[in-house]
Write an enzyme that holds these catalytic residues in place. Structure first.
Site, mmCIF file in Angstrom:
data_model
loop_
_atom_site.group_PDB
_atom_site.id
_atom_site.type_symbol
_atom_site.label_atom_id
_atom_site.label_comp_id
_atom_site.label_asym_id
_atom_site.label_seq_id
_atom_site.Cartn_x
_atom_site.Cartn_y
_atom_site.Cartn_z
ATOM 1 N N GLY A 1 0.768 -1.239 0.000
ATOM 2 C CA GLY A 1 0.000 0.000 0.000
ATOM 3 C C GLY A 1 0.796 1.284 0.000
ATOM 4 C CD1 TRP B 1 4.202 3.023 -5.015
ATOM 5 C CD2 TRP B 1 3.230 3.017 -7.025
ATOM 6 N NE1 TRP B 1 5.196 3.001 -5.951
ATOM 7 C CE2 TRP B 1 4.646 2.993 -7.192
ATOM 8 C CE3 TRP B 1 2.424 3.003 -8.152
ATOM 9 C CZ2 TRP B 1 5.246 2.974 -8.455
ATOM 10 C CZ3 TRP B 1 3.021 2.983 -9.414
ATOM 11 C CH2 TRP B 1 4.412 2.972 -9.559
ATOM 12 C CG ASP C 1 -2.279 -7.246 -4.293
ATOM 13 O OD1 ASP C 1 -1.301 -6.539 -4.546
ATOM 14 O OD2 ASP C 1 -2.207 -8.492 -4.204
ATOM 15 C CG ASP D 1 -6.813 -12.079 -11.799
ATOM 16 O OD1 ASP D 1 -6.378 -11.056 -12.366
ATOM 17 O OD2 ASP D 1 -6.520 -13.232 -12.176
ATOM 18 C CG ASP E 1 5.836 -0.605 -7.906
ATOM 19 O OD1 ASP E 1 6.658 -0.459 -8.824
ATOM 20 O OD2 ASP E 1 6.162 -0.699 -6.704
ATOM 21 C CE LYS F 1 8.147 -3.165 -10.178
ATOM 22 N NZ LYS F 1 8.545 -3.170 -8.758
#
Length: 252
Positions: free
Chosen positions: A48, A50, A68, A84, A108, A148
């Protein structure tokens, strides 16, 4: 103190859940992603860090949603969805919270590391593509995306797939990334959802006059400004420039 220890210790002192919080702060300073009142979706958001940064930046008028498979401990001002993001039911839960507009999608996510560079790179690109596909599903016109991915042979192809969908795409490496890491962040600014592209020739009706005196046409609710055209005309135009919410065209 090493580069790694600096950001690790700083996160503990300042109450962030991970050193990754500083990566988002640095990306935001470069690309101005987070604003007061924006709606932000963070994919693979646990633990958490971000989410904390996003919540600080969008304020009480904004909405921050963390997604998540793992449970995310509560954060003030943040909604969480456990699921998901590639599944339609999870996307719908996000839409139900966000309403009609998602302004920013963040990811990320990183794969479980094998230590084999080519495998880890391929897995990171796969995760990044999943995040990208999700962004295309939920991101509003003009919205932004940051993801990312590890450097490697497939990075350029992935970036090439992003570029047509945004006004521009940049590759960034935040200072808070570990020196040994091959991670970079691709940032797509200005989601493009226009039904036309530069170079298209279309027939349009001029339905209004803009503040600068240009004719205003609509193509599937998308606005085109046409200098020299007058309200009430039906004309053929060539599209010269396309932006997320409006474009420009010239009489043929």
């Amino acid at each position: 103190m090493s580069h790694k220890d600096h950001y690790y210790n700083k996160s503990k002192q300042e109450g962030y859940r991970s050193r990754a919080a500083y990566k988002l702060q640095q990306i935001d300073r470069e690309e101005n992603l987070l604003h007061e009142g924006k709606t932000v979706v963070d994919l693979g958001a646990a633990p958490g860090g971000w989410l904390q940064v996003a919540a600080e930046e969008v304020g009480e008028e904004g909405t921050v949603i963390g997604v998540d498979l793992q449970r995310i401990d509560p954060i003030d001002g943040v909604e969480t969805v456990r699921g998901d993001m590639t599944e339609e039911s999870t996307k719908q839960e996000v839409r139900d919270i966000a309403g009609d507009s998602v302004d920013v999608v963040l990811s990320d996510m990183a794969p479980n590391m094998t230590g084999e560079y080519s495998v880890d790179h391929a897995r990171s690109v796969h995760l990044a593509r999943q995040a990208f596909e999700t962004a295309l599903d939920v991101l509003d016109s003009g919205g932004d995306f940051a993801v990312k991915v590890f450097e490697g042979q497939d990075l350029d192809d992935f970036r090439s797939d992003l570029e047509p969908e945004f006004q521009y795409v940049r590759t960034l490496r935040p200072d808070a990334s570990r020196d040994s890491s091959s991670e970079v962040y691709l940032v797509g600014k200005g989601r493009m959802t226009a039904p036309v592209e530069a170079g298209d020739v279309v027939e349009v009706e001029i339905v209004d006059e803009g503040s600068e005196g240009d004719g205003v046409a609509k193509v599937e609710e998308y606005t085109l400004f046409v200098p020299g055209a007058e309200q009430g005309e039906t004309v053929e135009v060539a599209v010269t420039e396309v932006k997320p919410r409006f474009g420009f065209a010239e009489l043929v």
